[in-house]
Design a protein around this motif. Structure first.
Motif, PDB file in Angstrom:
ATOM      1  N   VAL A 275       0.952  -1.269   0.258  1.00  0.00           N
ATOM      2  CA  VAL A 275       0.039  -0.303   0.072  1.00  0.00           C
ATOM      3  C   VAL A 275       0.633   1.462  -0.024  1.00  0.00           C
ATOM      4  O   VAL A 275       1.931   1.301   0.624  1.00  0.00           O
ATOM      5  N   PRO A 276       0.623   2.061  -1.277  1.00  0.00           N
ATOM      6  CA  PRO A 276       1.489   3.537  -1.407  1.00  0.00           C
ATOM      7  C   PRO A 276       1.731   4.157   0.062  1.00  0.00           C
ATOM      8  O   PRO A 276      -0.007   4.727   0.486  1.00  0.00           O
ATOM      9  N   LYS A 277       2.328   4.796   0.554  1.00  0.00           N
ATOM     10  CA  LYS A 277       2.609   4.891   2.133  1.00  0.00           C
ATOM     11  C   LYS A 277       2.539   6.270   1.404  1.00  0.00           C
ATOM     12  O   LYS A 277       1.569   6.855   3.228  1.00  0.00           O
ATOM     13  N   ASP A 278       2.346   7.538   1.198  1.00  0.00           N
ATOM     14  CA  ASP A 278       1.820   8.324   0.605  1.00  0.00           C
ATOM     15  C   ASP A 278      -0.574   8.725   0.422  1.00  0.00           C
ATOM     16  O   ASP A 278      -0.162   9.942   0.699  1.00  0.00           O
ATOM     17  N   ARG A 279      -0.268   8.019  -0.282  1.00  0.00           N
ATOM     18  CA  ARG A 279      -1.952   8.137  -0.055  1.00  0.00           C
ATOM     19  C   ARG A 279      -3.009   6.635   0.487  1.00  0.00           C
ATOM     20  O   ARG A 279      -3.330   6.303   0.850  1.00  0.00           O
ATOM     21  N   ALA A 280      -1.555   6.198   1.692  1.00  0.00           N
ATOM     22  CA  ALA A 280      -2.608   4.804   2.864  1.00  0.00           C
ATOM     23  C   ALA A 280      -3.286   4.702   2.897  1.00  0.00           C
ATOM     24  O   ALA A 280      -4.587   4.445   2.726  1.00  0.00           O
ATOM     25  N   ASP A 281      -4.232   5.972   2.896  1.00  0.00           N
ATOM     26  CA  ASP A 281      -5.386   6.635   3.363  1.00  0.00           C
ATOM     27  C   ASP A 281      -6.540   6.786   2.510  1.00  0.00           C
ATOM     28  O   ASP A 281      -8.057   5.854   3.050  1.00  0.00           O
ATOM     29  N   ASP A 282      -6.401   5.871   1.351  1.00  0.00           N
ATOM     30  CA  ASP A 282      -7.583   6.065  -0.131  1.00  0.00           C
ATOM     31  C   ASP A 282      -6.967   4.524  -0.078  1.00  0.00           C
ATOM     32  O   ASP A 282      -8.565   4.569  -0.667  1.00  0.00           O
ATOM     33  N   PHE A 283      -7.115   3.273   0.603  1.00  0.00           N
ATOM     34  CA  PHE A 283      -7.523   2.355   0.472  1.00  0.00           C
ATOM     35  C   PHE A 283      -8.392   1.564   1.911  1.00  0.00           C
ATOM     36  O   PHE A 283      -7.781   1.903   2.638  1.00  0.00           O
ATOM     37  N   GLY A 284      -8.770   0.943   2.083  1.00  0.00           N
ATOM     38  CA  GLY A 284      -9.736  -0.346   2.681  1.00  0.00           C
ATOM     39  C   GLY A 284      -9.597  -1.718   2.326  1.00  0.00           C
ATOM     40  O   GLY A 284      -9.175  -1.864   1.330  1.00  0.00           O
ATOM     41  N   ALA A 285     -10.124  -1.682   3.002  1.00  0.00           N
ATOM     42  CA  ALA A 285     -10.747  -3.421   2.499  1.00  0.00           C
ATOM     43  C   ALA A 285     -11.947  -4.215   3.446  1.00  0.00           C
ATOM     44  O   ALA A 285     -12.039  -3.984   4.488  1.00  0.00           O
ATOM     45  N   PHE A 286     -12.788  -4.760   3.138  1.00  0.00           N
ATOM     46  CA  PHE A 286     -13.235  -5.619   3.198  1.00  0.00           C
ATOM     47  C   PHE A 286     -13.418  -7.225   3.091  1.00  0.00           C
ATOM     48  O   PHE A 286     -12.154  -8.127   1.843  1.00  0.00           O
ATOM     49  N   LEU A 287     -13.733  -8.236   3.592  1.00  0.00           N
ATOM     50  CA  LEU A 287     -13.723  -9.965   3.238  1.00  0.00           C
ATOM     51  C   LEU A 287     -14.879 -10.027   2.107  1.00  0.00           C
ATOM     52  O   LEU A 287     -15.710  -9.416   2.179  1.00  0.00           O
ATOM     53  N   THR A 288     -14.506 -11.353   1.414  1.00  0.00           N
ATOM     54  CA  THR A 288     -15.304 -11.596   0.233  1.00  0.00           C
ATOM     55  C   THR A 288     -16.177 -11.551   0.471  1.00  0.00           C
ATOM     56  O   THR A 288     -16.986 -12.307   1.881  1.00  0.00           O
ATOM     57  N   PRO A 289     -17.618 -11.091   0.305  1.00  0.00           N
ATOM     58  CA  PRO A 289     -19.265 -11.119   0.951  1.00  0.00           C
ATOM     59  C   PRO A 289     -19.767 -12.512   0.418  1.00  0.00           C
ATOM     60  O   PRO A 289     -19.426 -13.296  -0.732  1.00  0.00           O
ATOM     61  N   THR A 290     -20.555 -12.851   1.385  1.00  0.00           N
ATOM     62  CA  THR A 290     -20.866 -14.473   1.009  1.00  0.00           C
ATOM     63  C   THR A 290     -22.579 -13.385   0.919  1.00  0.00           C
ATOM     64  O   THR A 290     -23.549 -12.722   0.905  1.00  0.00           O
ATOM     65  N   GLU A 291     -23.979 -14.829   0.506  1.00  0.00           N
ATOM     66  CA  GLU A 291     -25.440 -14.051   0.354  1.00  0.00           C
ATOM     67  C   GLU A 291     -25.660 -13.378   1.263  1.00  0.00           C
ATOM     68  O   GLU A 291     -26.459 -12.343   1.014  1.00  0.00           O
ATOM     69  N   ASP A 292     -25.929 -13.986   2.652  1.00  0.00           N
ATOM     70  CA  ASP A 292     -26.509 -13.354   3.457  1.00  0.00           C
ATOM     71  C   ASP A 292     -26.015 -11.934   4.756  1.00  0.00           C
ATOM     72  O   ASP A 292     -26.299 -11.619   5.323  1.00  0.00           O
ATOM     73  N   GLY A 293     -24.233 -12.107   4.469  1.00  0.00           N
ATOM     74  CA  GLY A 293     -24.127 -10.877   4.819  1.00  0.00           C
ATOM     75  C   GLY A 293     -22.995 -11.469   6.684  1.00  0.00           C
ATOM     76  O   GLY A 293     -22.234 -10.807   6.698  1.00  0.00           O
ATOM     77  N   SER A 294     -23.077 -12.843   6.051  1.00  0.00           N
ATOM     78  CA  SER A 294     -22.239 -13.149   7.598  1.00  0.00           C
ATOM     79  C   SER A 294     -20.926 -13.079   7.623  1.00  0.00           C
ATOM     80  O   SER A 294     -20.091 -13.171   6.100  1.00  0.00           O
ATOM     81  N   LEU A 295     -19.703 -12.005   8.195  1.00  0.00           N
ATOM     82  CA  LEU A 295     -18.930 -12.717   8.208  1.00  0.00           C
ATOM     83  C   LEU A 295     -17.878 -13.650   8.092  1.00  0.00           C
ATOM     84  O   LEU A 295     -17.960 -14.566   9.245  1.00  0.00           O
ATOM     85  N   VAL A 296     -17.072 -14.324   7.477  1.00  0.00           N
ATOM     86  CA  VAL A 296     -16.721 -15.432   6.896  1.00  0.00           C
ATOM     87  C   VAL A 296     -14.514 -14.766   6.725  1.00  0.00           C
ATOM     88  O   VAL A 296     -14.724 -14.760   5.811  1.00  0.00           O
ATOM     89  N   VAL A 297     -13.756 -14.985   8.019  1.00  0.00           N
ATOM     90  CA  VAL A 297     -12.213 -14.722   7.373  1.00  0.00           C
ATOM     91  C   VAL A 297     -11.573 -15.937   7.317  1.00  0.00           C
ATOM     92  O   VAL A 297     -11.639 -16.818   7.490  1.00  0.00           O
TER      93      VAL A 297
END
Length: 423
Positions: A275-297
């Motif tokens: 992640v570029p340090k000079d624009r790190a705040d421009d990036f976020g992350a989430f997990l591969t979504p499931t059908e019902d929105g339950s969180l799977v790591v």
């Protein structure tokens, strides 16, 4: 991570040139020389390995360690070639234990030592024994996203369900933005969307699926696996990856994403080191979504080095491996450059002296929080690891499915490869 083959003759010549021997030898009165298989990346440089080796040597009297560098990041293949030529190293960094433990080539660590020092002592155990200290972990993959490109397409929040994810992809495409970057030219990178979807949909509902596949209770051609793979095919057919993605190398895919050529990137958490340090705040992350929105790591516990069961100096090899694995200084490069999540007991990120981004901290929270964690499909080194050779078959299927509608045929090939590998 590309897999390369070298002849045994070339390997032997290379070892001779570097002065490395794969057998423990004397090193002065009462001393031992150990060989240590490592690998180099832009983050884990020769200097990193030399410094970390020197640090552990200081803590173990009368030990000299000779470094062997794998020609690629495929340590397993190189270790097999060294073993076949009678040059199996005393210590082997970040290999897959199941590949070698079944042949009696690895010495397990003392369980009391493991329990005392690591957050998930059995996180990468194979058949009840720990062959690599569980020093760090990864999420494979996360879905990284460019906040500015989301805003340009008037997307105000990351998706939580699969239908929302597909709607985001459609909205990005309509805005003239490539929804998802894919380094399809490198097999492991090409597989990342499937790793995410299979981990979420198949392992998320049945965490024991891989063990059940060993038992013959489930198959790749089952309806639930086909449904998950069909999601990937739908992404391809809808044009949610860039044109010519199968020709994009992994390194180029990182550059494409960080330079704003695509809005999302499904990749292991090691991308956090890019992640570029000079624009790190421009990036976020989430997990591969499931059908019902339950969180799977999709979780993978990695580790440091395995110890050869054939080493002539088992006590010295163990002492060196333990010293290396507990040295916080070795974790700094892994955390900052390789996006590794540390798993030492009694430590916070501040204890490692690291400078990490907000997206790293947000990602690390998935590790520390109570949630549903499953083995990242195809990346586990524990009892959920796939049979030898199956990862390559899975990568090949991932690339084939980018341009082929024959989901049934590709899944049948995986079943055949599994059955052949486990005969």
């Amino acid at each position: 991570m590309r897999r390369k083959r070298l002849t045994v003759a070339c390997l032997a010549a290379g070892l001779a040139l570097t002065g490395c021997s794969a057998a423990s030898t004397g090193s002065g009165k009462g001393g031992s020389t150990l060989t240590y298989l490592t690998f180099e990346t832009p983050s884990l440089t020769a200097t990193f390995w030399d410094t970390s080796i020197a640090g552990a040597e200081k803590k173990v009297p009368d030990v000299t360690v000779k470094k062997i560098v794998a020609p690629s990041t495929d340590r397993d293949a190189y270790a097999k070639q060294l073993q076949a030529s009678g040059q199996f190293p005393d210590l082997l960094q970040s290999i897959t234990p199941s590949t070698f433990a079944t042949a009696g080539l690895l010495k397990p660590y003392d369980q009391k030592w493991v329990n005392a020092n690591f957050l998930l002592p059995m996180g990468n155990a194979y058949k009840g024994k720990v062959y690599i200290p569980p020093t760090n972990s990864q999420i494979i993959p996360e879905v990284f996203y460019d906040k500015k490109l989301f805003a340009k397409a008037h997307i105000t929040a990351p998706p939580k369900t699969w239908p929302e994810f597909m709607a985001v992809c459609a909205k990005l495409k309509a805005a003239g933005i490539t929804p998802v970057e894919l380094g399809g030219g490198d097999p492991f990178s090409a597989s990342m969307p499937l790793v995410g979807i299979l981990s979420a949909d198949v392992l998320g509902k049945d965490p024991n699926w891989l063990k059940e596949r060993y038992a013959g209770k489930v198959r790749f051609t089952d309806a639930n696996v086909k449904a998950a793979v069909t999601k990937y095919r739908t992404m391809v057919k809808n044009g949610y990856f860039e044109d010519g993605a199968l020709g994009v190398k992994y390194a180029d895919s990182i550059t494409h994403f960080t330079s704003g050529k695509a809005a999302m990137y499904m990749m292991g958490s090691w991308f956090l080191g890019s992640v570029p340090k000079d624009r790190a705040d421009d990036f976020g992350a989430f997990l591969t979504p499931t059908e019902d929105g339950s969180l799977v790591v999709p979780f993978a516990v990695g580790g440091s080095m395995a110890i050869s069961a054939k080493t002539a100096a088992p006590a010295k090899a163990t002492a060196f491996a333990e010293a290396w694995s507990l040295d916080p200084a070795n974790y700094k490069a892994l955390i900052e450059g390789d996006g590794a999540f540390p798993m030492l007991k009694g430590k916070t990120l501040d204890d490692y002296g690291v400078n990490v981004t907000k997206v790293f901290k947000d990602s690390y929270s998935y590790v520390t929080q109570q949630n549903t964690k499953v083995s990242a499909f195809g990346w586990a080194t524990n009892d959920d690891s796939m049979p030898s050779g199956l990862n390559n078959a899975f990568y090949a299927a991932s690339q084939a499915l980018f341009s082929s509608n024959d989901v049934d045929g590709q899944l049948a090939k995986l079943d055949a490869a599994w059955d052949s590998a486990t005969k």
